[in-house]
Design an enzyme around this catalytic site. Structure first.
Site, PDB file in Angstrom:
ATOM      1  CG  ASP A  78     -46.850   5.473 -30.878  1.00  0.00           C
ATOM      2  OD1 ASP A  78     -47.242   6.061 -29.842  1.00  0.00           O
ATOM      3  OD2 ASP A  78     -47.161   5.837 -32.028  1.00  0.00           O
ATOM      4  CE  LYS A 103     -48.616   4.057 -34.928  1.00  0.00           C
ATOM      5  NZ  LYS A 103     -47.334   4.634 -34.478  1.00  0.00           N
ATOM      6  CE  LYS A 160     -49.899   7.439 -34.913  1.00  0.00           C
ATOM      7  NZ  LYS A 160     -48.600   7.726 -34.265  1.00  0.00           N
TER       8      LYS A 160
END
Lengths: 496, 307, 281
Positions: free
Chosen positions: B144, B207, B243
């Protein structure tokens, strides 16, 4: 009713997750076996003894029996309104009229869910609309106008203001309670007394409103509610002691009423049909435009005079836009109006269903291509799936006539000039929509669109402070806002 | 490159970015949040939420023990009920990766590591790609990283884009999630542009947030990103995951996200491969709701484990 | 020696900025109070009416698209022209039976009224428009717009102040008009047309037909490209049933005192347009 499946089979249900059939309880609604006419503060029988049934259009089951007002009954109602005008209402200070209107607004808020369920039962509209739109707006209309009752001189300074006296009001079946609120609140705020006729297929919420009116101790005869069909309506229109008429409904009936009123130089407001253009430019916020188009045509099953029924989409994005639109339509949930998850409810009546069906067939015969989603419809009741007609030409009937159902016709354009020309090429002029991210183009379009309400980058928004009404054959006079008051006062400068 | 002219890394084709209207977008999100779910579907929904969950701890005080405890919870969220599935992944700092790899061994739980000067992204790209490579080397399945908001907001989209490309290359086989930090972008237009830019540069997932600022995920922001994902798939035939992270604490919120994803993108996205919810406290609320479904009565916090 | 025989004016129609004779070739005579012929006036036919509506329609958008300031300037110019032809109007009114004192008064009042309306051009929308505080993140405003093409039955009495009072509030906002004038008042109407023709008022904004009210009224009321009719000037004997066809296209039907002066008269010829736009980032 299941969720409709999109073409690639993707729906939450396929995944083992289903929306609840979250049906609103009807237990808080107490529908009587029979309703009388509300005249002079009481529910009374008809002199003729005639009555008619009102149905739940989603099941075709009868809900109740409603009294049909004869011309004698209408005469009684007008007299009651006339007496009440002289005896109470004319003399009452504006501040006191305001208090009654505030009370009505509060009662509507307190009993909102009951009214919403009844509205949905009698008219077939989804509960989420009656609950989230019709009821809050109806209460807000009374609140807004209550405050005007003792401030009219600020709205129309330097003018000698006078109410008309007895006002006759005839309202349609698409927003039964809300239209009653739109009509009653300004009329009462301005000091008129009223004879109101709700539509024959949706009388119940107006009759429940009559109970509220009685509960708040409004002086008898200030508001009289008579039920019936066209005959009852024309008895109101023709009554010599009615000093002003206000009508919301079809252009066809509106014209008949205008004929009668113009002959007698009778003040009149008309809120009639529409065939609103909904213009999408290539630079629009497309996902929100899709939502706007969906809301524009499928809100209240398309039974909306200002519905965005003619989609005009710029050719450069047309295929993509229509594809997105169809995918979005697949997600619409058609079914039990009392289910909180329902997006599209029942068609209001058999007659309306037949008219929609007939016009769509005419469109197909004229060469339009039809798109309907793969949803199934209940067996009983009146239903029509959300429908899109593409390949429609300006000359086609479906591009010109108001369908008043969940049917969108699609045309394309290349330039702003062409969009405008097509948009304005109609005898109607109630509303229009335009979507573009370019501010100057918004103003260019809104300035030139011949319609009384323009929604730019939004659609089908309503508010008591916002004047509503049409150009051309969509009628005249405004409802809502300061401008709406003008219709209920002599010499106020409004076209009345 | 500019926000209105984004080039897809793989093919060099240009990607169209659609503007967003805030008011209508938020209205749509709010209306989706009114959908209610059938009781007998609730269990499936709650299980799905768990399967899509990234259990997260990103504290300076994280220790191997803390991570081990998190991994245990991830593998078996409800020790008393084996029907409850394990979560998708644990999300941790690079230093903790090998502990997590150890603790999740033999399970389906993936190890996700933040990397690349998280949460600001403001160090040299060399340092950041080295950080990524290190986390991958330690065994992270997923990386991430953050979008370089500094470059993006300053108008240097090209740089923001190239840094994602470089990060993707540094990931090797690991999946790359690009955090947009939506709360810093200022508008839905920017969220949509950043989504498109990240996807065009090769993100496997986009995300919402780092969890380090108060403005985190929200339903309309995720709707905005989902619409971008749908557009990207339409234009490139490539499905990118989403996400949502930060501020998601209740089972009901999680359900709303599932509805938004399901209605916007379809069922293809309703799986841990395509949708994740990053959370720390959400899992226990979901477990409480499951207990309520099993027992028919409301449960309390003493009946779920605090990890 | 020439010049002793006066050259009488030919009273013709005023359509699209020109002064044609009726296509029908017909005229009617107007005599003075002594019974002497003043003029043979063109008698407009339904076809003349149709042409006038066509001209009014073509002129409407361009006229409405002028700036409010510009319309005000043009209307003020009309007042200047009226002022310069005062004597002519006094003589004209006297010839059709108005005493000289009343005639002088009527001219003064007419000029004043015209100036009053000219000054409204860039103000009425500020008074009649509004910004509406709707519940929600929307900017919402209401602006007045001209109704479109307006048919006016010119009041016969007072012929000058009557027509001025009907005409000015209609055109100040950008409507275009077709006036039907009959009898003695025809002479006043045509002369007003001549003033307009020399006052920068664009062709087609005002069209004036002389003829028979009862003949032309049904065509006016029934014409689908006429948006409003001002019947303030109709004769009290007119059969009200003749007005019913106004409903054929839901015309606005306006009936006021012929001699009124008010802002409400401007709003009679306006439509209110309400615009919504979201407020967001």
């Amino acid at each position: 009713m299941g969720n409709s499946n999109s073409k690639d089979g993707s729906s939450l249900e396929d995944f083992g997750i289903e929306y609840a059939s979250a049906v609103e309880s009807t237990s808080l609604v107490n529908i009587k076996d029979k309703y009388g006419l509300f005249i002079d503060g009481n529910f009374v029988e008809s002199s003729s003894g005639k009555s008619f049934k009102t149905l739940d259009p989603s099941t075709e089951k009868p809900l109740s029996v409603v009294t049909e007002a004869s011309s004698d009954d209408v005469d009684r109602a007008v007299r009651a309104a006339s007496v009440s005008y002289e005896k109470y209402w004319k003399k009452m200070p504006g501040a006191d009229r305001a208090r009654y209107l505030f009370r009505i607004a509060r009662h509507l808020q307190e009993r909102a869910r009951e009214f919403a369920v009844l509205e949905t039962l009698d008219g077939g509209k989804p509960i989420k609309e009656s609950r989230d739109v019709d009821l809050p707006l109806a209460a807000a209309h009374f609140f807004y106008h209550a405050g005007w009752a003792d401030k009219l001189e600020y709205a129309f300074p330097q003018r000698k203001l006078e109410p008309h006296g007895v006002v006759g009001q005839i309202i349609p079946w698409n927003f039964p309670l809300l239209m009653a609120a739109w009509k009653l609140a300004p009329a009462l705020a301005c000091g008129n007394t009223v004879v109101l006729k709700p539509a024959e297929t949706t009388p119940l919420t107006a009759l429940l409103l009559a109970e509220v009116i009685r509960d708040v101790d409004l002086p008898p005869g200030v508001v009289n509610i008579v039920t019936g069909a066209g005959k009852t309506g024309s008895a109101i229109v023709e009554h010599p002691e009615v000093n002003k008429l206000a009508f919301t409904g079809s252009t066809e009936v509106g014209k008949l009423i205008q004929r009668s009123a113009v002959r007698r130089n009778l003040p009149l407001t008309l809120e009639l049909g529409g065939k609103a253009p909904h213009v999408i430019f290539e630079d629009a916020a497309l996902d929100q435009a899709i939502e706007g188009v969906i809301n524009g045509i499928f809100f209240n099953q398309g039974h909306v005079c200002c519905a965005g029924s003619r989609l005009l989409v710029q050719e450069s994005i047309a295929d993509n836009f229509i594809d997105r639109l169809q995918k979005r339509i697949e997600l619409l949930r058609v079914g039990n109006p009392l289910d909180k998850n329902t997006d599209i409810g029942a068609i209001n009546s058999q007659a309306q269903l037949e008219r929609i069906d007939q016009l769509v067939k005419a469109g197909i015969e004229e060469g339009a291509e039809v798109f309907k989603p793969s949803c199934s419809l209940p067996e009983n009741g009146y239903w029509y799936p959300p429908t899109v007609l593409t390949g429609v030409q300006q000359s086609h009937r479906v591009a010109r006539e108001e369908i008043f159902g969940p049917v969108l016709v699609v045309q394309t354009f290349r330039t702003p000039e062409e969009a405008l020309e097509k948009a304005n090429n109609t005898p109607y002029g109630l509303s229009a929509g335009v979507w573009t991210e370019k501010g100057s183009l918004i103003h260019w379009m809104t300035e030139r669109l011949r319609a009384g309400v323009i929604w730019a980058n939004t659609f089908n928004k309503f508010d008591p402070t916002s004047p509503f009404g049409g150009y051309k054959e969509s009628g005249f006079g405004r409802e809502g806002g300061m401008h709406g008051l003008a219709a209920y006062l002599k010499n106020s400068g409004g076209r009345s | 490159m500019s926000t209105s002219n984004i080039t897809f890394r793989e093919t060099g084709s240009s990607i169209k970015v659609t503007p967003v209207d805030e008011v209508s977008l938020e209205a749509r999100a709010a209306s989706l949040a009114t959908r209610s779910i059938k009781t007998n579907s609730k269990r499936a929904a709650l299980h799905l939420a768990i399967r899509c969950m990234d259990l997260t701890t990103l504290e300076g005080a994280d220790t191997p023990e803390k991570v081990a405890s998190l991994c245990q919870k991830a593998k078996r969220p409800d020790p008393s009920n084996h029907d409850v599935p394990s979560v998708a992944a644990v999300c941790i700092y690079p230093e903790m990766v090998h502990h997590a790899v150890e603790a999740t061994k033999g399970s389906n739980v993936k190890v996700a590591s933040v990397a690349g000067a998280f949460p600001s992204g403001l160090s040299t790209i060399e340092a950041r790609t080295a950080d990524i490579a290190d986390a991958v080397k330690r065994g992270a399945d997923e990386i991430d990283i953050v979008l370089n908001r500094s470059a993006f907001l300053a108008g240097d989209e090209q740089r923001a884009f190239e840094e994602i490309v470089a990060s993707k290359d540094a990931c090797g086989k690991a999946h790359l999630k690009v955090i947009l930090e939506v709360g810093e972008l200022g508008s839905y237009d920017k969220i949509r542009q950043a989504s498109m830019l990240a996807m065009a540069a090769g993100a496997d997932f986009i995300k919402t947030s780092t969890g380090k600022i108060s403005q985190a995920s929200s339903l309309p922001r995720v709707l905005c990103m989902a619409e971008a994902v749908r557009d990207f798939a339409q234009q490139t035939n490539i499905s990118v995951g989403i996400k949502a992270a930060g501020g998601i604490r209740t089972a009901k919120q999680a359900w709303h996200y599932l509805v938004v994803i399901g209605e916007t993108l379809g069922t293809e996205w309703l799986s841990p491969e395509m949708f994740r919810i990053g959370a720390s406290s959400l899992l226990n609320d979901v477990l409480l709701q499951l207990k309520r479904l099993d027992s028919g009565s409301y449960s309390g916090p003493d009946y779920v484990t605090v990890d | 020696m020439t010049g002793k025989i006066p050259i009488a004016k030919t009273y013709k129609l005023f359509i699209d900025g020109a002064f044609p004779r009726s296509e029908s070739g017909r005229t009617f005579s107007v005599n003075d109070t002594e019974g002497e012929l003043i003029a043979n006036v063109s008698q407009a036919s339904r076809k003349d009416f149709r042409e006038a509506v066509r001209a009014a329609r073509a002129a409407q958008l361009p006229w409405a698209s002028r700036t409010a300031y510009n319309r005000g300037q043009i209307l003020y110019r009309v007042a200047e022209m009226l002022e310069s032809r005062k004597t002519e109007f006094v003589e004209l009114l006297k010839s059709i039976g108005v005493n000289s004192r009343s005639a002088a008064r009527e001219i003064e009042d007419s000029i004043q009224r015209w100036v009053w309306y000219a000054g409204w051009s860039d103000k009425y929308s500020q008074i009649l428009g509004s910004v509406n505080p709707v519940s929600g993140p929307y900017f919402n405003f209401t602006v007045p717009e001209p109704t479109g093409v307006v048919g006016i039955i010119a009041p016969t009495e007072p012929s000058m102040l009557g027509l001025i009072s009907r005409l000015a509030p209609a055109i100040v906002s950008g409507n275009t008009v077709v006036v039907v004038s009959e009898g003695h008042s025809s002479l006043t109407s045509v002369t007003i047309g001549e003033v307009l023709a020399t006052s920068d008022v664009p062709a087609g904004v005002v069209n004036i037909l002389t003829g028979d009210q009862t003949d032309l009224l049904p065509w006016m009321v029934g014409h689908l490209d006429v948006n409003a009719v001002d019947i303030s000037g109709i004769s009290p004997e007119t059969d009200p049933a003749l007005l019913e066809e106004a409903a054929s296209n839901v015309k606005r039907v306006i009936s006021r005192q012929v001699n009124e002066e008010s802002l409400e008269l401007i709003s009679d010829f306006l439509e209110m347009k309400t615009v919504w736009h979201p407020i967001g980032r």
